[in-house]
Design an enzyme around this catalytic site. Structure first.
Site, PDB file in Angstrom:
ATOM      1  N   GLN A  63      30.071   2.861 -44.235  1.00  0.00           N
ATOM      2  CA  GLN A  63      28.716   2.990 -43.680  1.00  0.00           C
ATOM      3  C   GLN A  63      27.648   2.974 -44.761  1.00  0.00           C
ATOM      4  O   GLN A  63      26.451   2.981 -44.450  1.00  0.00           O
ATOM      5  CB  GLN A  63      28.600   4.294 -42.866  1.00  0.00           C
ATOM      6  CG  GLN A  63      29.543   4.362 -41.689  1.00  0.00           C
ATOM      7  CD  GLN A  63      29.157   3.410 -40.563  1.00  0.00           C
ATOM      8  OE1 GLN A  63      28.069   2.837 -40.543  1.00  0.00           O
ATOM      9  NE2 GLN A  63      30.054   3.234 -39.620  1.00  0.00           N
ATOM     10  N   CYS A  80      35.419   8.328 -33.582  1.00  0.00           N
ATOM     11  CA  CYS A  80      36.576   8.417 -34.495  1.00  0.00           C
ATOM     12  C   CYS A  80      36.377   9.539 -35.504  1.00  0.00           C
ATOM     13  O   CYS A  80      36.674   9.383 -36.707  1.00  0.00           O
ATOM     14  CB  CYS A  80      36.840   7.092 -35.218  1.00  0.00           C
ATOM     15  SG  CYS A  80      37.212   5.745 -34.103  1.00  0.00           S
TER      16      CYS A  80
END
Ligand code: PLP
Length: 412
Positions: free
Chosen positions: A209, A370
């Site tokens: 990310q 997740c």
């Protein structure tokens, strides 16, 4: 990332580069706020993949014919571009993988499994994605090692002192997200790497990310492994990379066996290619890496500084809009963040809101992202997550806020 330093960021023009952003969903113009899940692709990426299949589709590193040479050159140039983009000291330290998940599993099975023993520990944090938890648990099951968890604050920031205190001699590896996929928090990985290095503990950073939002410079970060994924970086799915120091890669045995990763195969034994090819068995996602190379070129053209300023303004706007709404709980209010905002609305289930927003043309993610342990930390089963990229606009945030205010009344 280099690029057009100092030039104003023209988001309307940039959006023209992303054909999908022009579509409608349920009869409404699409607002795509799910880029942390997977990012949309610029035309340059789509065309590069298309051109590969139309003009030079061939297998890599096998054929001497012209097409094979062109395909190999394009595939290998993705390695060069990734090395430069990440500030890696050498292209030979970039292992091309199917994504972060494969990159971390490679470290788990090839580096950690042969080294760890009963009583050893792997240090992670509360905010990790399952891809940076489960591979270590599998290694722990097979070695008798244990997972140790460094805590975060209610604001969603890693408690750095606690992380450093947890770096005891039994810890053989630390594994930390550069940026949280749920909270948007940017972790101070250079500081963590310094502390780990002082104690001789290798640090793996999950950069999934981070790479789409912050300038990554492996020369200064000081970690030992860095995993990233291409589809969040505006490239095709099934692409990614593991960077590791050359001396570490040299010590790692292969994880997958097959073609491309050998020097010589005999029935009485096989010798392996040097890294990185030792870890790249079989025919890779050639088209995907051609596309990822084009994505990196595209990002270079935009420039990190311009992207960063625009994304910070979007984050501030989105955060303010949600704060202004009664009954909205924000998750993750770190001082340093990327434009990823998780939240819940009193009295409304995350999935119901996401479904109603979808009918307004607005794509957000709902669920555990997740990150079950992080949900357990906050005591919630799920959140809504709006994750933005440089192609999003302030007008889209206004539309999102108005739609959210409207649809929540349907659930009250
Ligand atoms: N780590 C983080 C922080 C992520 O956000 C993701 C994807 O959502 C992953 C790892 C897994 O990436 P991939 O599925 O591309 O391997």
């Amino acid at each position: 990332m280099t690029g057009q330093k100092g030039r104003a960021f023209d988001v309307a023009r940039v959006r023209e580069d992303f054909p999908l952003l022009a579509r409608t969903v349920h009869g409404k113009p699409l607002v795509y706020f799910d880029s942390a899940n997977t990012a949309q692709k610029p035309r340059a990426v789509i065309e590069a993949v298309d051109r590969y299949y139309r003009e030079f589709n061939a297998n890599v590193a096998r054929a001497v014919h012209q097409l094979g040479e062109e395909a190999t050159a394009a595939y290998e140039s993705a390695r060069d571009k990734l090395a430069r983009f990440l500030g890696a000291p050498s292209r030979e330290e970039i292992v091309l993988t199917s994504g972060t998940t494969q990159a971390i599993n490679l470290v788990a099975y090839s580096w950690a499994l042969p080294r760890l023993r009963a009583g050893d520990e792997i240090l992670v944090t509360t905010m990790e994605h399952h891809a940076n938890i489960v591979p270590w648990q599998l290694v722990c099951e097979r070695t008798g090692a244990r997972l140790k968890v460094a805590p975060i604050s209610e604001r969603g920031e890693l408690i750095v002192d606690r992380f450093v205190d947890a770096l005891t001699p039994s810890v053989k590896l630390a594994a930390v997200a550069h940026v949280s996929n749920v909270l948007g928090t940017i972790n101070p990985v250079a500081e963590l790497a310094r502390a780990a290095r002082k104690r001789g503990i290798p640090l793996l950073v999950d950069g999934s990310q981070a790479a789409p939002h912050v300038a990554v410079d492996l020369r200064t970060l000081g970690c030992d492994f860095y995993a990233m994924t291409g589809h969040k970086l505006f490239g095709p799915t099934g692409t990614g990379a593991l960077w590791a120091r050359r001396e570490i890669l040299r010590e790692m045995p292969p994880f997958f066996g097959g073609g491309e990763m050998i020097r010589e195969v005999r029935f009485d034994g096989t010798t392996f290619a040097d890294p990185p090819h030792r870890f790249e068995a079989g025919t890779p996602n050639i088209a995907g890496f051609v596309g990822l190379g084009a994505a990196i070129d595209y990002l270079d053209g935009l420039g990190h500084a311009a992207i960063g300023a625009h994304e910070q303004a979007l984050l501030d706007h989105l955060t303010e809009a949600l704060r202004a709404m009664p009954g909205v709980r924000l998750f993750g209010e770190a001082a340093h963040k990327v434009p990823v905002v998780s939240f819940l609305v009193d009295g409304a289930h995350a999935h119901d809101l996401a479904t109603l927003l979808d009918h307004e043309g607005i794509a957000v993610r709902s669920g555990h992202h997740c990150a079950h342990p992080l949900m357990q930390f906050f005591g919630v089963p799920a959140t809504l997550r709006a994750s933005l990229a440089f192609y999003n606009t302030h007008e889209e945030i206004e539309r999102f806020a108005a739609a959210l205010a409207r649809v929540r009344t349907l659930l009250a």
